[in-house]
Design a protein around this motif. Structure first.
Motif, mmCIF file in Angstrom:
data_model
loop_
_atom_site.group_PDB
_atom_site.id
_atom_site.type_symbol
_atom_site.label_atom_id
_atom_site.label_comp_id
_atom_site.label_asym_id
_atom_site.label_seq_id
_atom_site.Cartn_x
_atom_site.Cartn_y
_atom_site.Cartn_z
ATOM 1 N N ARG A 104 -2.291 -27.610 16.215
ATOM 2 C CA ARG A 104 -3.329 -26.858 16.919
ATOM 3 C C ARG A 104 -4.717 -27.417 16.611
ATOM 4 O O ARG A 104 -5.582 -27.478 17.502
ATOM 5 C CB ARG A 104 -3.267 -25.378 16.522
ATOM 6 C CG ARG A 104 -2.123 -24.606 17.162
ATOM 7 C CD ARG A 104 -2.058 -23.192 16.641
ATOM 8 N NE ARG A 104 -3.255 -22.433 16.954
ATOM 9 C CZ ARG A 104 -3.397 -21.649 18.018
ATOM 10 N NH1 ARG A 104 -2.412 -21.544 18.895
ATOM 11 N NH2 ARG A 104 -4.503 -20.973 18.225
ATOM 12 N N GLU A 105 -4.927 -27.832 15.372
ATOM 13 C CA GLU A 105 -6.230 -28.378 14.993
ATOM 14 C C GLU A 105 -6.511 -29.702 15.695
ATOM 15 O O GLU A 105 -7.663 -30.016 16.004
ATOM 16 C CB GLU A 105 -6.303 -28.558 13.477
ATOM 17 C CG GLU A 105 -6.331 -27.251 12.705
ATOM 18 C CD GLU A 105 -6.170 -27.449 11.203
ATOM 19 O OE1 GLU A 105 -6.324 -26.467 10.462
ATOM 20 O OE2 GLU A 105 -5.877 -28.594 10.784
ATOM 21 N N ARG A 106 -5.461 -30.485 15.930
ATOM 22 C CA ARG A 106 -5.637 -31.802 16.539
ATOM 23 C C ARG A 106 -5.606 -31.765 18.065
ATOM 24 O O ARG A 106 -5.947 -32.756 18.714
ATOM 25 C CB ARG A 106 -4.551 -32.768 16.044
ATOM 26 C CG ARG A 106 -4.676 -33.152 14.585
ATOM 27 C CD ARG A 106 -3.800 -34.353 14.275
ATOM 28 N NE ARG A 106 -2.399 -34.074 14.508
ATOM 29 C CZ ARG A 106 -1.527 -33.766 13.559
ATOM 30 N NH1 ARG A 106 -1.925 -33.688 12.303
ATOM 31 N NH2 ARG A 106 -0.260 -33.527 13.843
ATOM 32 N N SER A 107 -5.171 -30.648 18.639
ATOM 33 C CA SER A 107 -5.028 -30.584 20.087
ATOM 34 C C SER A 107 -6.398 -30.534 20.769
ATOM 35 O O SER A 107 -7.382 -30.077 20.177
ATOM 36 C CB SER A 107 -4.208 -29.353 20.482
ATOM 37 O OG SER A 107 -4.909 -28.167 20.139
ATOM 38 N N PRO A 108 -6.484 -31.019 22.013
ATOM 39 C CA PRO A 108 -7.766 -30.963 22.723
ATOM 40 C C PRO A 108 -8.175 -29.525 23.018
ATOM 41 O O PRO A 108 -7.348 -28.607 22.967
ATOM 42 C CB PRO A 108 -7.475 -31.744 24.013
ATOM 43 C CG PRO A 108 -5.998 -31.640 24.196
ATOM 44 C CD PRO A 108 -5.411 -31.618 22.806
#
Length: 211
Positions: free
Chosen positions: A152-156
């Motif tokens: 979730r942290e890395r998602s756009p």
């Protein structure tokens, strides 16, 4: 001017810092020497070649991960403290953990946490296969939550965002739920909530067998 004194621990600490900040690809002997203000030959003398350095870093990470001390007055609270510590340690060094995994030492790294969990489920009265299932369920919950959290942290950026999707009209029969889902999630609170629920269920007395 190059440094004249250097220890192996200083070399490993500097290497770990580079990997933690920029990933394993950023770790070169030349860059490490520049970070320490010494000659490349000095790095080789202390830790050998780059593969030997990576192996030493992995061993260092495994040793650091070994220090997990449960805290709390009940088995549930002590297991929660193990879960919280393990999540914090894994989140704090993702690149180093990836190196440990790539070199096939993941199970060894998790052993101290497993041993702490075994002690606590034994204290709660679980034995045998039921105790083993409880230990593994907690471990899988921690690692699985962490993977989802990092994804979730890395998602756009999402559009529409969750806050846009949940207004009171989206749940007219439960406006409080809509308001809660419109607010940003608190990962720490949700982590503890999910682990506490899981542990409470695992430690509860088993249901009677069917007649």
């Amino acid at each position: 001017m190059a440094r004249t004194t250097l220890t192996r621990d200083e070399v490993l600490a500097a290497a770990a810092s580079l990997v933690r900040q920029h990933g394993p690809a950023a770790l070169t002997m030349r860059k490490l020497a520049a970070e320490l203000g010494t000659a490349v030959t000095s790095i080789y003398w202390h830790v050998g070649n780059r593969e030997s350095l990576l192996d030493a870093l992995v061993e260092r990470t495994v040793q650091e991960m070994g220090a997990i001390r449960p805290a709390g007055r009940t088995p549930v609270e002590r297991i929660l403290s193990v879960a919280r510590t393990l999540r914090r340690e894994l989140r704090g060094r993702p690149h180093l953990i990836a190196m440990v995994h790539e070199r096939g030492l993941t199970e060894r790294m998790f052993l101290p946490a497993q041993q702490a969990l075994v002690h606590e489920v034994h204290a709660a009265g679980l034995r045998g296969a039921r105790a083993a299932d409880a230990v593994r369920a907690v471990q899988f919950q921690i690692v699985g939550y962490l993977l989802v959290e990092r994804n979730r942290e890395r998602s756009p950026a999402q559009s529409p965002a969750e806050s846009d999707l949940w207004d009171p009209s989206a749940a007219p029969d439960d406006p409080e739920l809509a308001r809660a889902l419109a607010r940003p999630a608190d990962p720490e609170r949700l982590f503890l909530l999910s682990v506490r629920a899981l542990v409470g269920s695992l430690l509860a007395a088993p249901p009677p067998p069917p007649r």
